[in-house]
Design an enzyme around this catalytic site. Structure first.
Site, PDB file in Angstrom:
ATOM      1  N   PHE A 131      25.437  37.991  32.323  1.00  0.00           N
ATOM      2  CA  PHE A 131      25.852  36.772  31.627  1.00  0.00           C
ATOM      3  C   PHE A 131      24.967  35.593  32.034  1.00  0.00           C
ATOM      4  CE2 PHE A 131      29.558  39.541  31.891  1.00  0.00           C
ATOM      5  CZ  PHE A 131      29.888  39.639  30.541  1.00  0.00           C
ATOM      6  N   ASN A 133      53.226  33.125  41.357  1.00  0.00           N
ATOM      7  CA  ASN A 133      52.976  34.094  42.426  1.00  0.00           C
ATOM      8  C   ASN A 133      52.185  33.479  43.581  1.00  0.00           C
ATOM      9  OD1 ASN A 133      52.911  36.781  43.661  1.00  0.00           O
ATOM     10  ND2 ASN A 133      50.725  36.694  43.234  1.00  0.00           N
ATOM     11  N   ASN A 163      47.360  36.997  43.022  1.00  0.00           N
ATOM     12  CA  ASN A 163      46.611  37.357  41.818  1.00  0.00           C
ATOM     13  C   ASN A 163      45.270  36.639  41.890  1.00  0.00           C
ATOM     14  OD1 ASN A 163      49.756  37.087  40.503  1.00  0.00           O
ATOM     15  ND2 ASN A 163      48.622  38.972  40.178  1.00  0.00           N
ATOM     16  N   SER A 164      44.199  37.303  41.422  1.00  0.00           N
ATOM     17  CA  SER A 164      42.868  36.764  41.747  1.00  0.00           C
ATOM     18  C   SER A 164      41.840  36.861  40.627  1.00  0.00           C
ATOM     19  CB  SER A 164      42.321  37.488  42.983  1.00  0.00           C
ATOM     20  OG  SER A 164      42.205  38.880  42.742  1.00  0.00           O
ATOM     21  N   ASP A 199      30.434  29.335  35.309  1.00  0.00           N
ATOM     22  CA  ASP A 199      29.692  30.106  36.308  1.00  0.00           C
ATOM     23  C   ASP A 199      28.633  29.212  36.971  1.00  0.00           C
ATOM     24  OD1 ASP A 199      30.807  32.582  36.460  1.00  0.00           O
ATOM     25  OD2 ASP A 199      29.409  33.564  35.092  1.00  0.00           O
ATOM     26  N   HIS A 254      34.283  42.809  38.965  1.00  0.00           N
ATOM     27  CA  HIS A 254      33.265  42.512  39.973  1.00  0.00           C
ATOM     28  C   HIS A 254      31.971  43.271  39.683  1.00  0.00           C
ATOM     29  CE1 HIS A 254      36.669  41.349  42.975  1.00  0.00           C
ATOM     30  NE2 HIS A 254      36.476  40.446  42.029  1.00  0.00           N
ATOM     31  N   TYR A 307      43.301  29.635  39.287  1.00  0.00           N
ATOM     32  CA  TYR A 307      43.213  30.489  40.478  1.00  0.00           C
ATOM     33  C   TYR A 307      42.764  29.679  41.684  1.00  0.00           C
ATOM     34  CZ  TYR A 307      41.229  33.776  43.824  1.00  0.00           C
ATOM     35  OH  TYR A 307      40.904  34.437  44.983  1.00  0.00           O
ATOM     36  N   ASN A 311      31.967  36.848  48.006  1.00  0.00           N
ATOM     37  CA  ASN A 311      32.102  38.041  47.161  1.00  0.00           C
ATOM     38  C   ASN A 311      32.302  39.295  48.002  1.00  0.00           C
ATOM     39  OD1 ASN A 311      30.832  35.947  45.474  1.00  0.00           O
ATOM     40  ND2 ASN A 311      30.793  37.546  43.919  1.00  0.00           N
ATOM     41  N   ILE A 342      41.229  44.456  49.810  1.00  0.00           N
ATOM     42  CA  ILE A 342      40.874  43.891  51.112  1.00  0.00           C
ATOM     43  C   ILE A 342      41.978  44.155  52.129  1.00  0.00           C
ATOM     44  CG2 ILE A 342      40.268  41.772  52.341  1.00  0.00           C
ATOM     45  CD1 ILE A 342      39.105  40.748  49.661  1.00  0.00           C
TER      46      ILE A 342
END
Length: 323
Positions: free
Chosen positions: A206, A90, A74-75, A284, A187, A139, A168, A11
């Site tokens: 999933f 971080n 970090n993602s 999820d 992704h 996260y 997203n 990004i």
């Protein structure tokens, strides 16, 4: 000058492509997940780490910085669960070092890349900025911690900031010069396109028993260029005094199921995917869709690119890659 930390990442590099047309840009990136070749040649590149005070001192003492844009987190949700130290050191610790250096050099404008993960598993169909934040993994918690810290710093030190909560991000730059390249790739859209390009044997879905029209999870996909343009209007709002502090969702306001994404990838490429149904993944949510009405009403921004355009741009980039 504008400092973009993490400007060699997915990004960040797309933002830099937009920003160099209007501003002088410095990119600071340690290249742990970013790519040097993705940084626009008009930007000044410095290899360094936002958690290292010496690296920051070298930039802030040399250049007249008027705003900082932070993409250097970090993602990976799964990684954050098994290695939370990395995420708190971080995403939180290093960001505090950056903020301390900004305050030392009287740089008061800050744009922060946050995430829909701050909401956790919401109980509403459309998420707006008033929806309760309840992150369910390190996260999301690390990002929410910084949001809370920014509010405290605004009161104490006069920091002006805009928090942008992404949904997203997907797609690639219009010229296909840069695109989405993660290792590992987690992704959905790049995974499907890598499969259709012959890199992966199959696509795993999933969960097919969610309470959605086709049983698969629904997500809000936003083109990375639309995201970049949102950062541009957010920056303008700080520099012209429109905003002192603000938090905005960035999404399309439209939800697409996993099956719909796979079908659109097949339509764009003209290829058929080998799809395997798998068990649900823990944590999820069935549906994550954003309302971006707040940033539209206050700053005039809205996402312009639909799912077909997102996937076509991504495919144009993937076709050029040597896997």
């Amino acid at each position: 000058m504008i400092l973009v930390v993490g400007g060699a990442g997915y990004i960040g590099s797309h933002l830099v492509k937009e920003l160099v047309a209007k501003e002088q840009v410095i990119v600071l990136d340690n290249l742990s997940t970013g790519h040097r070749e993705a940084v626009d040649e008009k930007a000044i590149f410095v290899e360094g780490n936002l958690g290292y005070e010496k690296d920051l001192e070298g930039v802030f003492s040399k250049y007249p910085i008027k705003a900082v844009m932070h993409f250097a987190a970090n993602s990976l949700v799964g990684e954050s669960v098994v290695d939370p130290i990395k995420y708190y050191e971080n995403n939180v610790g290093a960001t505090l070092t950056l903020l301390r250096t900004m305050i030392k050099y009287s740089v008061t404008n800050f744009i922060f890349s946050s995430t829909a993960a701050t909401y956790g598993i919401p109980d509403v169909d459309i998420i707006d900025e008033s929806t309760a934040t309840n992150p369910i993994n390190p996260y999301g918690r690390s990002k929410l911690m910084i949001e809370q810290i920014l509010a405290d710093y605004a009161k104490a030190y006069g920091l002006n900031y805009v928090v942008l909560r992404y949904f997203n991000a997907a797609g690639a730059f219009e010229s296909a010069a840069i695109g989405e390249s993660h290792d590992p790739e987690t992704h959905l859209i790049p995974i499907v396109l890598q499969h259709l390009a012959g890199v992966r044997e199959k696509v795993s879905v999933f969960g097919s028993d969610y309470d959605t029209p086709d049983g698969t999870c629904i997500r809000d996909y936003i083109h990375v260029t639309d995201l970049a343009k949102a950062h541009m209007v957010a920056l303008d709002s700080l520099l012209n005094g429109t905003n002192k502090t603000a938090t905005y969702n960035l999404g399309n306001g439209l939800g697409y199921s996993v099956k719909e994404v796979i079908e659109t990838c097949e339509q764009v490429t003209g290829l058929k995917a080998n799809v395997e149904m798998a068990d649900r993944r823990e944590g999820d949510p069935a549906r994550l869709v954003a309302s971006s009405e707040k940033i539209h009403s206050e700053l005039g921004w809205k996402a312009e690119r639909n799912l077909q355009t997102i996937i076509q741009s991504a495919w144009n980039w993937h076709k050029n890659q040597k896997y």
